[in-house]
Motif scaffolding. Structure first.
Motif, short mmCIF file in Angstrom:
data_model
loop_
_atom_site.label_atom_id
_atom_site.label_comp_id
_atom_site.label_asym_id
_atom_site.label_seq_id
_atom_site.Cartn_x
_atom_site.Cartn_y
_atom_site.Cartn_z
N GLY A 137 61.47 2.98 73.41
CA GLY A 137 60.62 2.32 72.59
C GLY A 137 60.87 0.92 72.58
N GLN A 138 60.21 0.06 71.80
CA GLN A 138 60.16 -1.46 71.61
C GLN A 138 61.47 -1.74 71.02
N ALA A 139 61.87 -1.19 69.90
CA ALA A 139 63.38 -1.67 69.31
C ALA A 139 64.22 -1.36 70.26
N GLY A 140 64.27 -0.09 70.83
CA GLY A 140 65.37 0.53 71.81
C GLY A 140 65.55 -0.18 72.86
N GLY A 180 57.20 5.39 66.94
CA GLY A 180 56.56 6.60 67.86
C GLY A 180 57.16 6.76 69.03
N SER A 181 57.41 6.09 69.95
CA SER A 181 57.95 6.57 71.15
C SER A 181 59.37 6.60 71.14
N GLY A 182 60.07 5.84 70.20
CA GLY A 182 61.71 6.06 70.28
C GLY A 182 62.00 6.92 69.36
N SER A 183 61.38 7.03 68.29
CA SER A 183 61.44 8.13 67.39
C SER A 183 61.28 9.31 67.69
N ASP A 188 61.32 -2.00 52.74
CA ASP A 188 59.99 -2.28 52.69
C ASP A 188 59.07 -1.97 53.73
N GLU A 189 59.51 -1.32 54.72
CA GLU A 189 58.66 -0.90 55.58
C GLU A 189 57.62 0.35 55.21
N GLY A 190 56.51 0.45 55.76
CA GLY A 190 55.46 1.52 55.09
C GLY A 190 56.20 2.67 55.03
N ASP A 211 71.07 0.43 59.68
CA ASP A 211 70.15 0.23 58.62
C ASP A 211 69.37 -1.27 58.93
N ASN A 212 68.52 -1.38 59.20
CA ASN A 212 67.63 -2.80 59.31
C ASN A 212 68.21 -3.58 58.06
N ASP A 213 67.92 -3.13 57.07
CA ASP A 213 68.26 -3.66 55.75
C ASP A 213 69.84 -4.15 55.59
N GLY A 244 63.94 -12.59 62.85
CA GLY A 244 64.89 -11.57 62.13
C GLY A 244 65.47 -10.57 63.12
N TYR A 245 64.42 -10.00 63.87
CA TYR A 245 65.04 -8.80 64.56
C TYR A 245 65.82 -9.10 65.81
N ASP A 246 65.58 -10.40 66.28
CA ASP A 246 66.41 -11.12 67.39
C ASP A 246 67.89 -11.19 66.80
N ILE A 251 69.05 -9.61 64.13
CA ILE A 251 69.67 -8.20 63.78
C ILE A 251 70.26 -7.68 65.15
N ASN A 252 69.42 -7.70 66.32
CA ASN A 252 69.83 -7.27 67.56
C ASN A 252 71.12 -7.85 67.87
N ASP A 253 71.25 -9.09 67.85
CA ASP A 253 72.61 -9.56 68.29
C ASP A 253 73.67 -9.32 67.33
P1 GDP Z 1 58.13 2.62 69.58
O1 GDP Z 1 58.07 1.62 70.33
O2 GDP Z 1 56.95 3.41 68.96
O3 GDP Z 1 59.59 3.31 69.57
O4 GDP Z 1 58.46 1.61 67.76
P2 GDP Z 1 59.28 0.63 67.59
O5 GDP Z 1 60.30 0.57 68.55
O6 GDP Z 1 58.55 -0.77 67.40
O7 GDP Z 1 59.95 1.16 66.29
C1 GDP Z 1 59.69 0.49 65.01
C2 GDP Z 1 60.89 0.67 64.07
O8 GDP Z 1 61.85 -0.16 64.83
C3 GDP Z 1 60.46 -0.14 62.66
O9 GDP Z 1 61.20 0.58 61.86
C4 GDP Z 1 60.93 -1.68 63.09
O10 GDP Z 1 61.60 -2.17 61.94
C5 GDP Z 1 62.00 -1.58 63.93
N1 GDP Z 1 62.27 -2.37 65.05
C6 GDP Z 1 61.10 -3.04 65.92
N2 GDP Z 1 61.48 -3.83 66.68
C7 GDP Z 1 62.97 -4.15 66.31
C8 GDP Z 1 63.85 -4.72 66.76
O11 GDP Z 1 63.95 -5.68 67.99
N3 GDP Z 1 65.16 -4.73 66.17
C9 GDP Z 1 65.60 -3.85 65.17
N4 GDP Z 1 66.68 -3.89 64.90
N5 GDP Z 1 64.37 -3.28 64.78
C10 GDP Z 1 63.33 -3.13 65.32
#
Ligand code: GDP
Length: 360
Positions: A9-12, A106-109, A137-139, A164-166, A178-180, A182-184
């Motif tokens: 997934g994207q975050a992964g 979706g994809s990662g989850s 605060d996410e949906g 936890d992102n929070d 913010g994500y960058d 957090i990831n670092d």
């Molecule tokens: P997928 O591509 O369908 O697996 O979805 P995402 O990877 O975008 O998952 C969405 C969740 O990941 C949400 O809860 C976002 O807050 C979180 N998220 C998306 N991008 C990032 C990221 O780069 N870093 C972090 N830590 N969280 C992220």
């Protein structure tokens, strides 16, 4: 601990890239290789390692749009392709595999639990998941997805290291910046932990090795990682208090999962120049973690690192009874109940509710 990473997934994918980059920058060599997997073509394009696009027949490279059941189905159909991408990357040197994913999407989850299960059937090294929880605060959809995914992942992997992102979010930043950041921050913590589990030649015997990481996570379930650092003095004796206070901060205010201080097991690693890391301080910190977590299985050691600072890393295993996990599951359950009222009588939602009930 020599590890192969699979970002789903994207975050992964983005977090995997940050982990690989930190490991390379520090010259640790703990991250042996990395692969990115996604249903969305554009999210794979910027990743600096081999990628696999799955579900092309179903979603044509456009992603699953937050539908984690579809994410799971697509991974189930295309897992052979993902496993082939790992051939030759997971070798006799590899000590663990980390599947990295955001649990709210979706994809990662949906994909991470399916992949973790498939990997465990093939490899006899531990398969861990580095999972990201959505912020409060996410949906509702994110909470529901993460609740379902967490439960399945905890069952299908050797352990879930939960972030936890929070816990890392700072205000005033754009979501992307913010994500960058957090990831670092996560990459630094997890990267140090993996590197700490590497044998270092010619250094004292209390250096941590991979088996201690693996043993700390042996009971499975949910794990968290704490981190804090401070300026070091050049005299080891003068650093005893610094080691104590960084360890306290790592557990009390610096964990990847806030309020996760009730644990079944723990590993305390103190990183710094070997001549200034006080043995007495490490042992005292280890005992403090025993008292704080109520666990009798607390391991400790040091990690030689050329730095003017001292850092404490605390890996906590078996934190599922902690306040944070319980309040997250409550949040996920409420979101499911709300969804239930909208889609009244939908049997899948009811099923999800039952599933969550028995996680706690
Ligand atoms: P997928 O591509 O369908 O697996 O979805 P995402 O990877 O975008 O998952 C969405 C969740 O990941 C949400 O809860 C976002 O807050 C979180 N998220 C998306 N991008 C990032 C990221 O780069 N870093 C972090 N830590 N969280 C992220």
């Amino acid at each position: 601990m020599k590890t192969v990473l699979i970002g789903v997934g994207q975050a992964g994918g983005k977090l995997t890239a940050a982990l690989q980059s930190f490991d390379q920058q520090m010259g640790f060599g703990a991250v042996l290789d990395a692969v990115g997997v996604n249903t969305a073509k554009t999210d794979l394009q910027s990743l600096p390692f081999e990628t696999v696009l799955i579900g092309q027949d179903r979603v044509n490279g456009h992603g699953v749009g937050g539908d984690n059941e579809l994410g799971a189905e697509v991974m189930e159909s295309d897992k052979t392709e993902v496993m082939s991408a790992l051939d030759g990357r997971v070798t006799a040197k590899t000590e663990s595999i980390f599947v990295v994913a955001g649990l709210g999407g979706g994809s990662g989850s949906g994909g991470a639990p399916v992949l973790a299960k498939a990997l465990r059937r093939v490899y006899d090294i531990p398969v861990y998941v580095l999972g990201i929880l959505p912020g409060e605060d996410e949906g509702a959809m994110y909470q529901v997805n993460a609740g379902r995914s967490l439960k399945t992942i905890a069952r299908e992997s050797d352990a879930v290291l939960l972030v936890d992102n929070d816990a890392f979010r700072s205000s005033g930043e754009s979501m992307r910046a913010g994500y960058d950041a957090i990831n670092d921050a996560i990459a630094k913590r997890v990267g140090l932990l993996l590197a700490a589990g590497e044998a270092v030649e010619g250094v004292g015997e209390s250096v941590v090795d991979s088996s201690e990481l693996i043993n700390t996570l042996r009971a499975g379930g949910i794990a968290a990682l704490g981190y804090a650092s401070a300026e070091a003095s050049d005299v080891a004796e003068e650093n005893i208090n610094a080691v104590m206070s960084t360890t306290r901060r790592a557990v009390l205010t610096g964990t990847s999962l806030p309020d996760a201080s009730t644990a079944d097991s723990a590993l305390v690693v103190v990183a710094g120049r070997p001549e200034v890391v006080p043995r007495k301080g490490v042992e005292r910190a280890r005992r403090w973690v025993e008292d704080e977590t109520g666990s009798t299985q607390v391991r400790g050691g040091d990690f030689p690192l050329e730095s003017g600072r001292l850092a404490s890393l605390v890996l906590l295993g078996g934190v599922e009874r902690s306040g944070r996990v319980e309040s997250f599951m409550e949040r996920a359950r409420e979101a499911i109940e709300e969804a239930d009222t909208v889609v009244r009588g939908d049997p899948t939602e009811q099923w999800a509710n039952d599933e969550l009930e028995d996680l706690l």
